[in-house]
Design an enzyme around this catalytic site. Structure first.
Site, short mmCIF file in Angstrom:
data_model
loop_
_atom_site.label_atom_id
_atom_site.label_comp_id
_atom_site.label_asym_id
_atom_site.label_seq_id
_atom_site.Cartn_x
_atom_site.Cartn_y
_atom_site.Cartn_z
N ARG A 171 -34.74 -31.18 -52.39
CA ARG A 171 -34.12 -31.54 -51.11
C ARG A 171 -33.05 -30.54 -50.70
NH1 ARG A 171 -34.30 -37.10 -53.98
NH2 ARG A 171 -33.09 -35.84 -55.42
N SER A 208 -40.27 -22.68 -58.51
CA SER A 208 -40.01 -24.02 -59.05
C SER A 208 -41.13 -24.26 -60.06
CB SER A 208 -40.02 -25.08 -57.95
OG SER A 208 -41.22 -25.02 -57.22
N ARG A 209 -41.07 -25.39 -60.75
CA ARG A 209 -42.07 -25.61 -61.80
C ARG A 209 -43.49 -25.52 -61.24
NH1 ARG A 209 -40.36 -30.40 -65.64
NH2 ARG A 209 -38.62 -30.38 -64.20
N HIS A 221 -16.39 -25.80 -58.05
CA HIS A 221 -17.37 -26.90 -57.98
C HIS A 221 -17.02 -27.85 -56.83
CE1 HIS A 221 -20.32 -29.56 -60.45
NE2 HIS A 221 -20.47 -29.73 -59.15
N ARG A 258 -25.89 -25.92 -61.59
CA ARG A 258 -25.07 -26.25 -62.76
C ARG A 258 -24.81 -24.95 -63.50
NH1 ARG A 258 -23.83 -30.33 -60.81
NH2 ARG A 258 -24.23 -32.45 -61.48
N ASP A 262 -20.23 -21.55 -57.73
CA ASP A 262 -19.48 -22.80 -57.54
C ASP A 262 -19.43 -23.59 -58.84
OD1 ASP A 262 -18.09 -24.70 -55.81
OD2 ASP A 262 -19.87 -25.98 -55.99
N GLU A 299 -16.59 -26.26 -67.21
CA GLU A 299 -15.62 -26.55 -66.13
C GLU A 299 -14.50 -27.46 -66.65
OE1 GLU A 299 -18.00 -28.12 -62.97
OE2 GLU A 299 -19.21 -26.30 -62.87
C1 8YV Z 1 -19.75 -33.33 -57.99
C2 8YV Z 1 -22.23 -32.70 -58.22
O1 8YV Z 1 -19.64 -32.72 -59.19
O2 8YV Z 1 -23.60 -34.25 -57.11
C3 8YV Z 1 -23.47 -33.52 -58.08
O3 8YV Z 1 -24.34 -33.42 -58.94
O4 8YV Z 1 -22.19 -31.83 -59.01
C4 8YV Z 1 -21.05 -32.94 -57.33
O5 8YV Z 1 -21.34 -33.53 -56.18
C5 8YV Z 1 -19.38 -34.74 -58.28
O6 8YV Z 1 -20.46 -35.52 -58.60
C6 8YV Z 1 -18.40 -35.39 -57.41
O7 8YV Z 1 -17.97 -36.61 -57.93
#
Ligand code: 8YV
Length: 314
Positions: free
Chosen positions: A151, A171-172, A276, A229, A253, A258
């Site tokens: 998405r 993608s896979r 992030h 990530r 980001d 982290e």
């Molecule tokens: C934030 C995220 O880290 O949605 C995710 O997977 O990495 C981010 O939106 C977080 O969840 C905010 O609370």
């Protein structure tokens, strides 16, 4: 507060909107502040952000646990297999953050290509008095490779199309519902594009998917953007590639550990770093909070949740 309010534990940082909503409907405990051992036996749900880490051993502390509500789309820190084994429902907050994450991806693309943060420093420091700013890299019309065409990947592609970018993805499996060019591996994709955006789920399946070989294929003219990530990119290999100018630059980001961002990375001038924050707008964090809360309330009312993680869909 009524004794009938279900008891829950907040396991990691959540938006203030969610904290407020939870406090109205639940008895809320904080992960690190449970003094009364009886509490563990009464807790019915765990709540955390996208970076929440909940393994089988932690779940085992809560014999009455029924649900884990993640306020985030990513749930790679949750041992979903262990949860399923115990019949624990896991929910997340997809879709409501697609636009913001895609917006930030484009922001990072523009920032690295046009060196906007460096240009800002240059102007503030009055370096302009000594001569013009260096020339930068054109984004419009460049080749973009997207790693992950879910998405958010599609929302990024839609925006990149407005920049006349030539879009391909990996993608896979190839998707039948998009017309962008499919390339089977990240290395082959990297070899073809100028800019590579990573937006694939984290977890064991994608750990270090973007490794030294992929970065080598991206090459000295290529830029990497990561809004997925930290675990998806081999961070040590990335730092080395940036130091040796084996790639042109990166916009990041997310990081492996982290909020610790390696000093080597912070020292580099061919990177743009954000903390992030891709989903971090007031509007979107409110929407994510509302959805995380709705899932909890539906579950506690004995109704089907709105957004279970795919593994928990029946
Ligand atoms: C934030 C995220 O880290 O949605 C995710 O997977 O990495 C981010 O939106 C977080 O969840 C905010 O609370």
């Amino acid at each position: 507060m009524s004794i009938h309010h279900p008891e829950i534990v907040v396991t990691s940082r959540i938006p203030p909107f969610l904290t407020t909503g939870l406090q109205e409907k639940f008895i809320v405990h904080e992960r690190d502040h449970i003094r009364d051992r009886q509490v563990f036996g009464r807790v019915r749900a765990l709540v955390g952000g996208g970076e929440a880490k909940i393994d089988a051993a932690y779940m085992a502390l809560f014999p009455a646990l029924e649900m884990i509500s993640v306020c985030g789309v990513g749930y790679d820190g949750i041992d979903v297999a262990a949860a399923k084994k115990r019949g624990i429902m896991v929910t997340h907050t997809p879709d409501v953050l697609n636009d913001d994450v895609a917006d930030l991806a484009l922001g990072l693309l523009l920032s690295v290509a046009r060196k906007i943060p460096a240009a800002d420093r240059f102007t503030r420091n009055a370096d302009w008095l000594d001569g013009p700013f260096q020339l930068t890299r054109k984004l419009t019309g460049a080749k973009l490779g997207i790693v992950g065409m879910g998405r958010i990947g599609q929302a990024i592609a839609k925006r990149a199309a407005a920049f006349d970018m030539d879009i391909s993805y990996t993608s896979r499996n190839p998707r039948t519902d998009v017309s962008y060019k499919y390339i089977a591996t990240p290395t082959a994709l990297a070899a073809e594009v100028d800019f590579m955006v990573v937006i694939t789920p984290g977890g064991a399946a994608t750990k270090n998917l973007i490794n030294a070989e992929v970065l080598k294929a991206l090459g000295p003219q290529g830029f990497l953007i990561n809004v997925a990530r930290g675990s998806v990119v081999d961070q040590a290999a990335l730092i080395e590639a940036l130091q040796k100018k084996a790639i042109a630059g990166a916009g990041l980001d997310v990081y492996v550990d982290e909020p610790n961002v390696p000093a080597e990375l912070r020292k580099l001038d061919n990177v743009v770093l954000t903390p992030h924050m891709a989903s971090g707008t007031v509007e979107t964090r409110k929407a994510m909070s509302a959805l995380a809360l709705l899932n909890l309330e539906l579950h506690m009312a004995g109704q089907p949740v709105k957004t279970p993680v795919p593994e928990c869909r029946t």
